[in-house]
Design an enzyme around this catalytic site. Structure first.
Site, PDB file in Angstrom:
ATOM      1  N   GLU A  64       2.320  44.284  11.638  1.00  0.00           N
ATOM      2  CA  GLU A  64       1.724  44.444  10.318  1.00  0.00           C
ATOM      3  C   GLU A  64       2.512  43.480   9.437  1.00  0.00           C
ATOM      4  O   GLU A  64       3.667  43.714   9.141  1.00  0.00           O
ATOM      5  CB  GLU A  64       1.846  45.891   9.833  1.00  0.00           C
ATOM      6  CG  GLU A  64       1.004  46.188   8.601  1.00  0.00           C
ATOM      7  CD  GLU A  64       1.506  45.507   7.349  1.00  0.00           C
ATOM      8  OE1 GLU A  64       0.685  44.894   6.640  1.00  0.00           O
ATOM      9  OE2 GLU A  64       2.711  45.564   7.062  1.00  0.00           O
ATOM     10  N   CYS A  98       3.743  48.030   2.700  1.00  0.00           N
ATOM     11  CA  CYS A  98       2.576  47.552   3.469  1.00  0.00           C
ATOM     12  C   CYS A  98       1.261  47.778   2.744  1.00  0.00           C
ATOM     13  O   CYS A  98       0.296  47.065   2.985  1.00  0.00           O
ATOM     14  CB  CYS A  98       2.529  48.256   4.817  1.00  0.00           C
ATOM     15  SG  CYS A  98       3.996  47.955   5.796  1.00  0.00           S
TER      16      CYS A  98
END
Length: 173
Positions: A64, A98
């Protein structure tokens, strides 16, 4: 943040998940181990290194690497709620999460009102002098402060926009 994650993970079986805090040498040691799976979240540069080390042992990986996250503000939204929540999400941990909002898509009918509300929320969070706020996160690398300063030159600043590379701060205008 690490303490919070560690506290949460203590409720899970140790044989399934564990957390190890450390520096670069700890990361290198761990990347030399044979895991069933590696999940990494972070920068593309470090992600490439993680992928390379995992490939040496044929370990599957999920990376990610900071996707772009829009926030949509519709005309019928609770603008006060949206402003508070989006400001919190953007500024928590200096925007280094994130799911940090990266940009807004705002209905033209409510744009001006929303921008006024979010500016007020930021002021409520950090006060007139964010550089003195204990709640205002700092960017730890002067190089990253310069990089971020260059990014804001490409848009219209609604609130804030002044930086200080010495202290790693985004300052209020």
């Amino acid at each position: 943040m690490a303490m919070v994650i560690e506290k949460i993970l203590k409720n899970l079986p140790m044989e399934l998940v564990s957390m190890i805090n450390g520096d670069h040498s700890t990361n290198e040691y761990l990347l030399d181990q044979k895991f069933d799976f590696i999940f990494f979240t972070g920068s593309p540069a470090v992600g490439r290194h993680v992928m390379q080390k995992a490939a040496e042992n044929l370990i599957p990986v999920s990376l990610e690497l900071g996707g772009k996250n829009p926030c949509v503000v519709a005309a019928d939204a609770r603008l006060d709620y949206a402003a508070k929540r989006i400001a919190w999400g953007k500024f928590i941990n200096c925007g280094q999460t994130c799911v940090c909002p990266d940009y807004l898509l705002i209905d033209k009918k409510v744009k001006d009102k929303f921008l006024d509300l979010i500016s007020k929320e930021i002021l409520l969070f950090y006060g007139d002098n964010p550089e003195k706020s204990n709640d205002f996160a700092r960017v730890i690398s002067s190089g990253n402060v310069h990089r971020l300063s260059d990014l804001i030159k490409n848009g219209e600043v609604v609130t804030g926009g002044i930086t200080d590379a010495v202290s790693g701060m985004w300052l209020q205008q």
